[in-house]
Write a protein that holds these residues in place. Structure first.
Motif, mmCIF file in Angstrom:
data_model
loop_
_atom_site.group_PDB
_atom_site.id
_atom_site.type_symbol
_atom_site.label_atom_id
_atom_site.label_comp_id
_atom_site.label_asym_id
_atom_site.label_seq_id
_atom_site.Cartn_x
_atom_site.Cartn_y
_atom_site.Cartn_z
ATOM 1 N N PHE A 39 1.564 -3.024 -7.690
ATOM 2 C CA PHE A 39 0.201 -2.810 -8.157
ATOM 3 C C PHE A 39 0.132 -1.499 -8.923
ATOM 4 C CE2 PHE A 39 0.149 -0.549 -4.117
ATOM 5 C CZ PHE A 39 -0.673 0.545 -4.342
ATOM 6 N N GLY A 40 -0.878 -1.391 -9.771
ATOM 7 C CA GLY A 40 -1.080 -0.189 -10.556
ATOM 8 C C GLY A 40 -2.264 0.601 -10.026
ATOM 9 N N ASP A 41 -2.233 1.889 -10.251
ATOM 10 C CA ASP A 41 -3.317 2.756 -9.807
ATOM 11 C C ASP A 41 -3.286 4.004 -10.683
ATOM 12 O OD1 ASP A 41 -5.467 3.604 -8.397
ATOM 13 O OD2 ASP A 41 -4.401 3.986 -6.519
ATOM 14 N N GLY A 42 -4.363 4.749 -10.695
ATOM 15 C CA GLY A 42 -4.388 5.916 -11.556
ATOM 16 C C GLY A 42 -5.306 7.007 -11.048
ATOM 17 N N GLY A 43 -5.295 8.098 -11.785
ATOM 18 C CA GLY A 43 -6.118 9.247 -11.452
ATOM 19 C C GLY A 43 -5.299 10.516 -11.543
ATOM 20 N N PRO A 44 -5.933 11.641 -11.841
ATOM 21 C CA PRO A 44 -5.215 12.924 -11.891
ATOM 22 C C PRO A 44 -4.539 13.209 -10.553
ATOM 23 C CG PRO A 44 -7.420 13.138 -12.827
ATOM 24 C CD PRO A 44 -7.363 11.795 -12.173
ATOM 25 N N LEU A 45 -3.360 13.779 -10.592
ATOM 26 C CA LEU A 45 -2.590 13.996 -9.376
ATOM 27 C C LEU A 45 -3.364 14.811 -8.343
ATOM 28 C CD1 LEU A 45 0.033 13.681 -7.803
ATOM 29 C CD2 LEU A 45 0.856 15.766 -8.910
ATOM 30 N N GLU A 46 -4.106 15.826 -8.773
ATOM 31 C CA GLU A 46 -4.772 16.699 -7.803
ATOM 32 C C GLU A 46 -5.869 15.983 -7.034
ATOM 33 O OE1 GLU A 46 -7.960 19.642 -9.242
ATOM 34 O OE2 GLU A 46 -6.536 19.621 -10.904
ATOM 35 N N THR A 47 -6.333 14.833 -7.533
ATOM 36 C CA THR A 47 -7.343 14.063 -6.814
ATOM 37 C C THR A 47 -6.740 12.840 -6.126
ATOM 38 O OG1 THR A 47 -7.887 12.643 -8.714
ATOM 39 C CG2 THR A 47 -9.062 14.739 -8.522
ATOM 40 N N TYR A 48 -5.437 12.632 -6.301
ATOM 41 C CA TYR A 48 -4.765 11.443 -5.766
ATOM 42 C C TYR A 48 -4.297 11.746 -4.344
ATOM 43 C CZ TYR A 48 -2.316 7.001 -6.533
ATOM 44 O OH TYR A 48 -1.911 5.689 -6.487
ATOM 45 N N SER A 49 -4.757 10.994 -3.384
ATOM 46 C CA SER A 49 -4.445 11.289 -1.990
ATOM 47 C C SER A 49 -2.978 10.985 -1.674
ATOM 48 C CB SER A 49 -5.336 10.483 -1.054
ATOM 49 O OG SER A 49 -4.973 9.113 -1.057
ATOM 50 N N THR A 50 -2.449 11.723 -0.720
ATOM 51 C CA THR A 50 -1.082 11.483 -0.268
ATOM 52 C C THR A 50 -0.960 10.088 0.320
ATOM 53 O OG1 THR A 50 -0.777 13.837 0.188
ATOM 54 C CG2 THR A 50 0.749 12.316 1.241
ATOM 55 N N GLU A 51 -2.017 9.629 0.985
ATOM 56 C CA GLU A 51 -2.013 8.274 1.565
ATOM 57 C C GLU A 51 -1.867 7.225 0.469
ATOM 58 O OE1 GLU A 51 -4.861 5.361 4.305
ATOM 59 O OE2 GLU A 51 -5.544 7.353 3.717
ATOM 60 N N ALA A 52 -2.611 7.390 -0.630
ATOM 61 C CA ALA A 52 -2.518 6.446 -1.737
ATOM 62 C C ALA A 52 -1.147 6.504 -2.390
ATOM 63 C CB ALA A 52 -3.603 6.743 -2.771
ATOM 64 N N ALA A 53 -0.571 7.701 -2.479
ATOM 65 C CA ALA A 53 0.757 7.863 -3.065
ATOM 66 C C ALA A 53 1.801 7.145 -2.226
ATOM 67 C CB ALA A 53 1.106 9.345 -3.189
ATOM 68 N N ARG A 54 1.709 7.282 -0.918
ATOM 69 C CA ARG A 54 2.646 6.588 -0.043
ATOM 70 C C ARG A 54 2.484 5.078 -0.152
ATOM 71 N NH1 ARG A 54 5.204 10.075 3.326
ATOM 72 N NH2 ARG A 54 4.216 12.103 3.706
ATOM 73 N N SER A 55 1.257 4.616 -0.314
ATOM 74 C CA SER A 55 0.988 3.183 -0.404
ATOM 75 C C SER A 55 1.622 2.573 -1.650
ATOM 76 C CB SER A 55 -0.524 2.940 -0.411
ATOM 77 O OG SER A 55 -0.810 1.567 -0.567
ATOM 78 N N ILE A 56 1.464 3.238 -2.790
ATOM 79 C CA ILE A 56 2.018 2.677 -4.021
ATOM 80 C C ILE A 56 3.542 2.723 -4.010
ATOM 81 C CG2 ILE A 56 2.013 4.766 -5.468
ATOM 82 C CD1 ILE A 56 0.852 2.960 -7.716
ATOM 83 N N MET A 57 4.122 3.748 -3.405
ATOM 84 C CA MET A 57 5.576 3.817 -3.294
ATOM 85 C C MET A 57 6.093 2.759 -2.327
ATOM 86 S SD MET A 57 6.745 6.079 -5.389
ATOM 87 C CE MET A 57 8.427 6.248 -4.795
ATOM 88 N N GLU A 58 5.334 2.485 -1.289
ATOM 89 C CA GLU A 58 5.744 1.482 -0.302
ATOM 90 C C GLU A 58 5.858 0.103 -0.942
ATOM 91 O OE1 GLU A 58 7.410 0.763 3.029
ATOM 92 O OE2 GLU A 58 6.275 2.646 3.041
ATOM 93 N N VAL A 59 4.890 -0.236 -1.774
ATOM 94 C CA VAL A 59 4.877 -1.562 -2.400
ATOM 95 C C VAL A 59 5.797 -1.628 -3.615
ATOM 96 C CG1 VAL A 59 3.440 -3.274 -3.573
ATOM 97 C CG2 VAL A 59 2.553 -2.074 -1.564
#
Length: 280
Positions: free
Chosen positions: A84-104
């Motif tokens: 899946f794709g997702d976006g947003g400036p890194l400083e507003t991107y949560s660590t939880e969301a980052a882990r989720s996209i890497m997991e998938v």
């Protein structure tokens, strides 16, 4: 050949399943929730395919794959398409969301490969197709974590290509640009929080562009599916390509990147060589 394709509920995965079956091969189509697309499940099964639930981020993914192979037999071609794709400036991107996209997008494909490589190695045959993105050639502002997940899969795939070649296993990196599919959740992208500081910056421009392009993308997922299938089933090539740039968008980004890297190499000769120990 028997194919296992992840992410078949829509878009490229669905077109791949159709294409594989129409070419006379066996296909195990998977998706996280088959009940959400009953019409596609019925269609694929009528064509002779098998549809099974498979969440690539599941804690028991390895056990699920073992159950599939025990019931349906060896997998000759693995297509890691789910993502899946997702976006947003890194400083507003949560660590939880980052882990989720890497997991998938990364760990799921990695775990599937680890589970199936031993069987392919023992049989000295197999093909692994990892679907990444044209973003590999140009990581645009505002989609950093998505780009990171695809860069990671590209790096692993490139290493695996040489690692598995002695066992007759081929690795293919499929790099489609923006396809006319439902991959982009425009509602989600349009509601990405862009801080005031990022207004009118490249990050906001890219996110707006992605939303505005929905339904108008230039790349046909059916043609992309056909290109992938043809690469897998074509006659043996003594020097098969590792990467498949799919779509004019990806090709143009590749050409631009090649030119940029060539200029960088020329400009870096002295700096790079000065970092070595002096030669006697």
């Amino acid at each position: 050949m028997q194919w296992l394709i992840t992410g078949c509920s829509s878009g490229l995965g669905l077109h791949l399943a159709r294409m594989v079956l129409s070419a006379g091969h066996k296909c195990i189509a998977t998706s996280r929730n088959p009940d959400a697309t009953p019409e596609y499940v019925v269609e694929i099964e009528k064509l002779g395919g098998i549809w099974v639930p498979l969440d690539v981020s599941s804690n028991n993914l390895e056990n699920l794959i073992q159950e599939i192979t025990e019931k349906h037999g060896f997998i000759d071609v693995l297509v890691n398409n789910a993502g899946f794709g997702d976006g947003g400036p890194l400083e507003t991107y949560s660590t939880e969301a980052a882990r989720s996209i890497m997991e998938v997008n990364f760990f799921g494909p990695m775990r599937l490969m680890k589970a199936l490589i031993p069987h392919m190695r023992e049989r000295k045959q197999g093909v692994i197709v990892n679907v990444t993105s044209a973003v590999f050639w140009a990581a645009h502002p505002g989609v950093g974590m998505y780009a990171a997940s695809k860069f990671a899969l590209e790096g692993l795939s490139e290493s695996l290509s040489g690692e598995l070649a002695p066992f007759g296993i081929r690795v293919i990196i499929a790099e489609p640009g923006e396809m006319r599919t439902k991959f982009v959740d425009t509602d989600k992208v349009s509601h990405v929080h862009v801080p005031e500081a990022y207004k009118a910056t490249p990050a906001e421009f890219v996110l707006n562009f992605i939303t505005q392009r929905d339904g108008k993308q230039d790349i046909d997922p059916e043609r992309v599916a056909n290109a992938i299938v043809q690469q897998v089933v074509s006659s043996p090539n003594p020097d098969p390509p590792l990467r498949l740039p799919l779509g004019t968008e990806c090709l143009e980004l590749l050409i631009t990147k090649t030119s940029t890297l060539s200029k960088l190499a020329d400009a870096s000769i002295s700096l790079a060589k000065d970092c070595d120990f002096p030669k006697n």
